[in-house]
Design an enzyme around this catalytic site. Structure first.
Site, mmCIF file in Angstrom:
data_model
loop_
_atom_site.group_PDB
_atom_site.id
_atom_site.type_symbol
_atom_site.label_atom_id
_atom_site.label_comp_id
_atom_site.label_asym_id
_atom_site.label_seq_id
_atom_site.Cartn_x
_atom_site.Cartn_y
_atom_site.Cartn_z
ATOM 1 N N HIS A 421 -7.555 9.736 -6.559
ATOM 2 C CA HIS A 421 -8.590 8.851 -6.665
ATOM 3 C C HIS A 421 -9.026 8.176 -5.421
ATOM 4 C CE1 HIS A 421 -4.999 6.176 -6.709
ATOM 5 N NE2 HIS A 421 -5.641 5.236 -6.477
ATOM 6 N N ASP A 423 -10.329 4.139 -3.923
ATOM 7 C CA ASP A 423 -9.846 2.581 -4.726
ATOM 8 C C ASP A 423 -11.124 2.023 -4.967
ATOM 9 O OD1 ASP A 423 -7.187 2.984 -4.618
ATOM 10 O OD2 ASP A 423 -6.823 2.032 -2.789
ATOM 11 N N HIS A 493 -6.671 9.698 -2.620
ATOM 12 C CA HIS A 493 -5.019 9.568 -2.491
ATOM 13 C C HIS A 493 -4.438 9.564 -3.697
ATOM 14 C CE1 HIS A 493 -6.326 5.336 -2.636
ATOM 15 N NE2 HIS A 493 -5.371 5.216 -3.259
ATOM 16 N N ARG A 503 10.806 3.989 -8.206
ATOM 17 C CA ARG A 503 10.057 4.045 -7.233
ATOM 18 C C ARG A 503 9.291 2.479 -7.041
ATOM 19 N NH1 ARG A 503 4.671 4.799 -5.458
ATOM 20 N NH2 ARG A 503 4.421 6.033 -3.592
#
Length: 549
Positions: A421, A423, A493, A503
Site C-alpha cells: 500500500h 500511506d 510498501h 514483531r
C-alpha cells in the site's frame, strides 16, 4: 434526493475538502463512488479558486516531467494570482467596521475617523497575501505559497534549458528568502553556465514580484506606524516563512485530493542544479550520537527513502517492548479491527496518550511512558533533519504496535503481514496510479517505522514498484533500526508474513499541515508539560500484561 448524483458528489467533495475529518461525509463520498452514472471527474471542488487550481495543475505536470507544459501553467498561475490580488484589494474599499468605537460619545475628530478608516483598508489590503494563500473552508493559509511558484519555475526552466529565465526565477525566490543556500548556489551555477558575470539585465528578478514586495514592505511600514502612534492593533505575520515555526501564518498543507496536489520544495527533489539528486544529511548524527546512515534512496532503489541504525539503544528497545506487552490491546487503533491486515496474526497497538494514562494510574513506569513519547519525538526530528524539510513536521498518528504469529496458522501462508500500500493514496497497480482520495489519509507526508526487535521469523519490510509485486528493497528489522520515507505513491510498501514470534515497532506518520495534527498527541503534549512540573518521571510500577483498559 433529486436523483442528481453527479452534483451530490461534487457538493459532498467540496464540503469534505474543508472538513476532512467529517466521518459521515467521508462515508457519503464512498457511496457516491459506487453509484451508477458517477464518474471520477464529478468529484470537483466547487469553491476552487482559479489561481490555486492552475498551481495545482502546474505541479502535476512538473511531477510528470512535462516541464514545458508546467512552465506555461505556472506562468498562467502567476498571472491569475496577481489578478486575484487586484480583485482582493478592490474589495477592501468597502466601508469598514469599527467595533468598540463610540464616535459620538468620545467626539473623535474627522481626521481621526478618516485615519482609522484608511488604516483598516490598508490592513485589509495587506492581508490579501494571506487570503490568496488560503483554500476555501480553511482558516490557515499555505505557507510560502507565492514563493513556491518561482521555486518550481527555476527548476522547470532549468530542465527546459532556459537558463536566463531560471536565473530570474531563482533571484525572484531569493527576494522572499534571502541567502537560502540551495537557491544561492543555483544562481551561481546559472551564471557560470551562461558565461557572463551578471549584467544588470541578467541579475534582475521578475518585475512583478519586485513591485509586489516593494508595496508589501511599504504597507508594513505604514501599518507599524499606525500601530505605534495611533493605537491600532497590528501584528505582522511571517507570510514567507520557510520554517513553519513562527506564527499562525507559517503553515504548510500536504497534498489533498481535489484541492491541491501540493508538493513542498523539500519533497520535490530538492537538489542543487549543479549536482542533481545528490543526498546530503546535515542533521542526523549531530542531533543524536550513534545514529548511522545505512542506506539512502539510491541504495534502496527509490526516492525519498532512508534506512538508519542506532536510533535507540538496546536498553530502550527492551523497555519499550516490555511497555508494549503491558499497554497494547488487540486492534488497529482506528476502527477496532482485531486482525486488520491478516487473520493469521494478532495485531496489537497503543497510542502515546494511552501509555501516559497507564503511567499516571501506576500501571506502568512513568519513565517508560515518557520514553515512548521521547522516542517518537526523536524519530520525528531525525526524519525532519534527514529529508531537509524547511517546515515543521507534525505527528499525524503515533502507534506502538506488535504483530504476533498465531500458532497453527502459519503452514503454507501466501499472504502478507501488511499488504502492499501507500500511506497517503489508494494504490491501483493495474492503472499504475495512486489515487489521492478518501479513505486514504491524503494529508500524510512522511512515514517511519522504528523497530524494537529482530528475534522473530519473517516480517521483513519491503518497498515495491507501483505494480505491488516487484520488490525494490527489503529491510530486516532489528533493535534501533528505522526506515523512513515519503508517504506518497512513489513508495509502495508492505510487510512480509510474520511466521513465528512477535514483531514490535513504533509506527509513525507525519504531516506538514498543522490542521491534521494528531489530536491525542496534542493532549499528550499537555500531559507531559503538566507532569514535568511534578517531577514524577522517576516513579515506577510493576508491569502486568494482564492489566488492560
Amino acid at each position: 434526493q433529486l436523483k442528481q448524483p453527479d452534483k451530490a458528489a461534487a457538493a459532498a467533495h467540496t464540503y469534505f475538502q474543508a472538513n476532512p475529518e467529517h466521518v459521515e461525509m467521508g462515508n457519503n463520498l464512498e457511496q457516491y463512488k459506487d453509484l451508477q452514472g458517477v464518474q471520477e471527474n464529478h468529484f470537483v471542488d466547487r469553491e476552487d479558486r482559479p489561481h490555486q487550481r492552475s498551481f495545482t495543475e502546474a505541479v502535476k505536470l512538473y511531477d510528470k516531467g512535462d516541464f514545458g507544459a508546467a512552465i506555461v501553467v505556472f506562468e498562467e498561475a502567476l498571472v491569475e494570482y496577481y489578478r486575484a490580488d487586484v480583485e482582493c484589494r478592490a474589495l477592501c474599499q468597502w466601508p469598514q467596521k469599527f467595533e468598540g468605537y463610540d464616535y459620538l460619545r468620545y467626539r473623535y475628530s474627522l481626521y481621526e475617523v478618516i485615519s482609522d478608516h484608511f488604516t483598516q483598508v490598508l490592513h485589509c489590503e495587506h492581508e490579501c497575501v494571506r487570503d490568496l494563500a488560503t483554500r476555501p473552508g480553511r482558516l490557515s493559509p499555505m505557507e510560502n505559497y507565492l514563493p513556491l511558484h518561482y521555486d518550481y519555475l527555476q527548476f522547470a526552466y532549468f530542465q527546459a534549458g532556459r537558463l536566463e529565465e531560471a536565473l530570474q526565477a531563482a533571484l525572484s525566490y531569493l527576494l522572499f528568502h534571502k541567502g537560502e543556500e540551495f537557491v544561492t548556489e543555483n544562481v551561481e551555477y546559472y551564471r557560470e553556465q551562461l558565461g557572463h558575470d551578471g549584467e544588470p539585465r541578467e541579475r534582475r528578478p521578475f518585475k512583478e514580484v519586485v513591485r509586489y514586495l516593494s508595496r508589501h514592505k511599504q504597507e508594513l511600514e505604514l501599518l507599524l506606524i499606525g500601530s505605534g502612534t495611533m493605537g491600532v492593533e497590528f501584528t505582522e505575520g511571517n507570510y514567507w516563512s520557510s520554517t513553519g515555526r513562527r506564527d499562525d501564518y507559517s503553515r504548510i498543507p500536504s497534498s489533498t485530493d481535489g484541492w491541491m496536489e501540493y508538493v513542498p520544495i523539500s519533497e520535490k527533489k530538492k537538489v542543487r542544479a549543479v549536482s542533481q539528486l545528490r543526498e546530503v544529511w546535515e542533521g542526523g548524527p549531530l542531533l543524536y550520537d550513534g545514529v548511522q546512515l545505512v542506506q539512502n534512496s539510491a541504495s534502496l532503489n527509490g526516492t525519498q527513502r532512508v534506512l538508519l541504525d542506532g536510533v535507540i539503544t538496546e536498553e530502550e528497545c527492551s523497555a519499550l517492548k516490555h511497555l508494549a506487552h503491558a499497554v497494547t490491546v488487540a486492534g488497529d487503533g482506528y476502527r477496532g479491527r482485531m486482525s486488520p491486515h491478516t487473520p493469521n496474526e494478532k495485531f496489537e497497538g497503543a497510542t502515546v496518550l494511552k501509555t501516559l494514562q497507564y503511567g499516571y494510574e501506576g500501571r506502568v513506569p512513568m519513565s517508560s511512558a515518557r520514553l515512548f513519547y521521547d522516542t517518537s519525538e526523536r524519530a520525528r526530528r531525525i526524519i525532519e533533519s534527514y529529508f531537509l524539510l524547511n517546515s515543521t513536521l507534525h505527528f499525524s498518528y503515533t502507534h506502538l504496535v506488535c504483530r504476533t504469529a498465531i500458532t497453527g496458522q502459519q503452514d503454507h501462508r501466501s499472504d502478507l503481514s501488511h499488504p502492499i500500500h501507500a500511506d497517503n493514496c489508494l494504490l491501483d497497480p493495474e492503472a499504475n496510479e495512486c489515487w489521492k482520495e478518501p479513505p486514504a489519509y491524503t494529508y500524510r507526508d512522511y512515514s517511519a517505522l522504528l523497530y524494537l526487535n529482530g528475534d522473530f521469523e519473517g516480517g521483513e519490510f519491503i518497498f515495491t514498484e507501483m505494480d505491488a509485486k516487484t520488490v525494490t528493497a527489503s529491510v530486516k528489522p532489528r533493535c534501533g533500526r528505522m526506515v523512513g520515507f515519503s508517504s506518497g505513491g512513489e513508495n509502495p510498501h508492505g510487510v512480509k508474513a510474520v511466521t513465528g514470534g512477535q514483531r514490535c515497532a513504533v509506527a509513525l506518520w507525519f504531516t506538514l499541515d498543522p490542521l491534521f495534527r494528531e489530536l491525542e498527541r496534542l493532549q499528550a503534549d499537555e500531559v507531559i508539560q503538566a507532569l514535568d512540573t511534578q517531577a514524577v518521571w522517576g516513579q515506577s510500577a510493576s508491569i502486568n500484561p494482564k492489566d488492560e483498559l
